[in-house]
Write an enzyme that holds these catalytic residues in place. Structure first.
Site, PDB file in Angstrom:
ATOM      1  N   ASN A   1       0.837  -1.195   0.000  1.00  0.00           N
ATOM      2  CA  ASN A   1       0.000   0.000   0.000  1.00  0.00           C
ATOM      3  C   ASN A   1       0.881   1.258   0.000  1.00  0.00           C
ATOM      4  O   ASN A   1       0.779   2.122   0.877  1.00  0.00           O
ATOM      5  CB  ASN A   1      -0.947  -0.008   1.204  1.00  0.00           C
ATOM      6  CG  ASN A   1      -2.186   0.840   0.969  1.00  0.00           C
ATOM      7  OD1 ASN A   1      -2.301   1.521  -0.057  1.00  0.00           O
ATOM      8  ND2 ASN A   1      -3.104   0.822   1.915  1.00  0.00           N
TER       9      ASN A   1
ATOM     10  N   HIS B   1      -8.557   3.615   8.392  1.00  0.00           N
ATOM     11  CA  HIS B   1      -9.089   2.385   7.817  1.00  0.00           C
ATOM     12  C   HIS B   1     -10.552   2.150   8.198  1.00  0.00           C
ATOM     13  O   HIS B   1     -11.297   1.557   7.411  1.00  0.00           O
ATOM     14  CB  HIS B   1      -8.240   1.183   8.248  1.00  0.00           C
ATOM     15  CG  HIS B   1      -7.054   0.945   7.374  1.00  0.00           C
ATOM     16  ND1 HIS B   1      -5.856   1.601   7.546  1.00  0.00           N
ATOM     17  CD2 HIS B   1      -6.877   0.134   6.292  1.00  0.00           C
ATOM     18  CE1 HIS B   1      -4.990   1.205   6.621  1.00  0.00           C
ATOM     19  NE2 HIS B   1      -5.585   0.317   5.849  1.00  0.00           N
TER      20      HIS B   1
END
Length: 387
Positions: A209, A240
Site C-alpha cells: 500500500n 481504515h
C-alpha cells in the site's frame, strides 16, 4: 470515500507547504510536492473525482496529477552549462501498452489464485477449536503463514488493476531507467516480489500500500516529533475504519516495528561479512518477518474483537511479549530523523539566540551612543555658560 479523504488532506498539506512555509523548513519529499498556487475549482474537482482513481485509487499527489493533465510528464530536464539553470525539452511520449499488459496478467493470476487456493486456506481456520487442540506448533506456524499468503492476492488484484487503468490513460510515467526503458510505477501501490521476500518489517511496509504509506509519512510522520511511529500507526487505524481488528493490528504493528528496528540496529552489522553469514541472516530474518507480519495482520482479516483475541490467546501473546522484551532489554538508537530534528531545533535556537544577542548589542550600542551624546551636550552647555 477513503481515497477522496486522502486526496483532500494531501492537497491541503501540499498547498500549505508551498504557500505558507519556507523551503528550509520542509523535508525533501515535502519540498518536491509543494504547490505554489491555489488550484482552480475545475482543477480541484478533477483531482478528487477523476474517473481513473475515484473507486480504488491509487492515491497520487496533486502536483503529479496536474503535471500529467498539463502534458508535462514527458518533459525531461537537463542541467545548463554552468549548472545554474535547467533546460526542459520534450521527449517522445512512451507507450504504456507493455506495462498495462504485464499488470493485467498479474491481475488475472491474482484473481485465479484468490478464487481457487484462497478459498481452501481460510484465515478463520487459525482459531478453529479442533485445529488449535490437535495441531502441533510447527503446523500452526506454517498454516498461519500460508493462510495469510493466500489472503493477499485479492489486494494484489485490486491495486494492480487500478494501476493498470491509470497507465492505460497515460498516467503513471516515472521516467526512464538506466537502460532507457520507460517506467510506469509512479503511482504503483505495491511491489509483490519485495513483499514476499521481505527480510524486515520495514521492508514489508515500504512495499505494501505504497501510496497510503507515503501519504501517512507526509501528513503525520514528518510533521510530529513526539513518537511519530506510534502516532502514524494510530492515524492509519482511524483512517481504515471502525472495526476493532484494525486497531488491534496497528497497535500490534507499533510493537513489532519498534522491536524489529531495535533488533536490526543491534545485530545486523555483525552479519554483513562473509556472504555465507549474510545469507544465513537473510533467511532467518525472512522467516521471522513473515511470521511476525502474519501474526500481526490476523485481526485485520478477522475484523471482530472476539476472534482476534481468541487467536492471540491461542498463541499466548507470544510475539507481543517477545517484542516488549526486546524493547526493554536492547538499547534503542535514536533514528537519523530524530537526530535531524534535534539538530534543527538546536540550530533554530542558536539562530534566535544570536539574533537576540545582536539586537541586545545594537540596543546597548545605541544606548551608549545616546549617553555619550547627552554628556557631550551637557559639557558644551557648561562651557558656553562659563564663557
Amino acid at each position: 470515500m477513503m481515497i477522496i479523504t486522502q486526496k483532500i488532506t494531501s492537497l491541503a498539506y501540499e498547498i500549505h507547504d508551498g504557500m505558507f512555509r519556507k523551503d528550509e523548513e520542509l523535508t525533501p519529499s515535502q519540498r518536491g510536492l509543494a504547490v505554489r498556487r491555489m488550484p482552480s475549482l475545475l482543477e480541484y474537482l478533477s483531482y478528487n473525482c477523476n474517473f481513473m482513481g475515484i473507486l480504488a485509487g491509487p492515491l497520487c499527489s496533486y502536483k503529479d496529477y496536474i503535471t500529467f493533465i498539463e502534458g508535462r510528464s514527458y518533459h525531461m530536464t537537463q542541467a545548463g552549462e554552468h549548472g545554474e539553470e535547467e533546460i526542459q525539452y520534450e521527449k517522445t511520449e512512451p507507450s504504456p501498452n507493455i506495462a498495462v499488459i504485464q499488470k493485467l496478467l498479474v491481475c488475472g493470476l491474482s484473481l485465479l489464485f484468490h478464487l481457487t487456493i484462497s478459498k481452501t486456506l481460510p484465515v478463520e481456520y487459525n482459531i478453529d477449536e479442533h485445529f488449535q487442540a490437535t495441531a502441533s506448533w510447527p503446523a500452526k506456524v506454517i498454516y498461519l503463514y500460508v493462510s495469510l499468503l493466500a489472503a493477499r492476492p485479492k489486494y494484489y488484484f485490486a491495486w494492480t488493476l487500478a494501476d493498470a487503468i491509470n497507465n492505460a490513460a497515460g498516467f503513471g510515467f516515472r521516467g526512464y531507467d538506466k537502460n532507457g526503458a520507460a517506467r510506469w510505477d509512479l503511482i504503483s501501490n505495491l511491489r509483490i516480489q519485495q513483499i514476499e521476500m521481505s527480510t524486515s518489517f520495514k521492508m514489508f511496509l515500504d512495499n505494501w500500500n505504497i501510496q497510503t504509506a507515503l501519504w501517512l509519512k507526509r501528513v503525520c510522520y514528518e510533521r510530529t516529533s513526539l513518537s511519530p511511529t506510534i502516532q502514524t500507526f494510530i492515524l492509519s487505524a482511524i483512517w481504515h475504519g471502525v472495526y476493532p481488528g484494525y486497531y488491534l493490528t496497528f497497535l500490534t504493528g507499533v510493537v513489532m516495528t519498534l522491536a524489529a528496528r531495535a533488533m536490526r540496529n543491534n545485530f545486523r552489522h555483525h552479519f554483513i561479512e562473509p556472504p555465507q553469514l549474510k545469507l544465513l541472516y537473510d533467511v532467518i530474518t525472512w522467516i521471522a518477518t513473515q511470521i511476525a507480519v502474519s501474526y500481526t495482520v490476523v485481526p485485520f482479516v478477522l475484523l471482530s474483537i472476539k476472534p482476534s483475541f481468541m487467536f492471540y490467546s491461542s498463541w499466548y501473546y507470544s510475539l507481543h511479549s517477545a517484542g516488549i522484551l526486546v524493547l526493554l532489554l536492547l538499547p534503542v538508537k535514536k533514528t537519523q530523523r530524530g537526530k535531524n530534528i534535534h539538530e534543527n531545533i538546536q540550530l533554530s535556537r542558536s539562530k534566535k539566540f544570536d539574533e537576540r544577542e545582536n539586537s541586545l548589542g545594537q540596543n546597548s550600542f545605541s544606548t551608549t551612543n545616546n549617553v555619550c551624546n547627552q554628556n557631550q551636550e551637557i559639557a558644551s552647555r557648561h562651557s558656553s555658560l562659563k564663557q
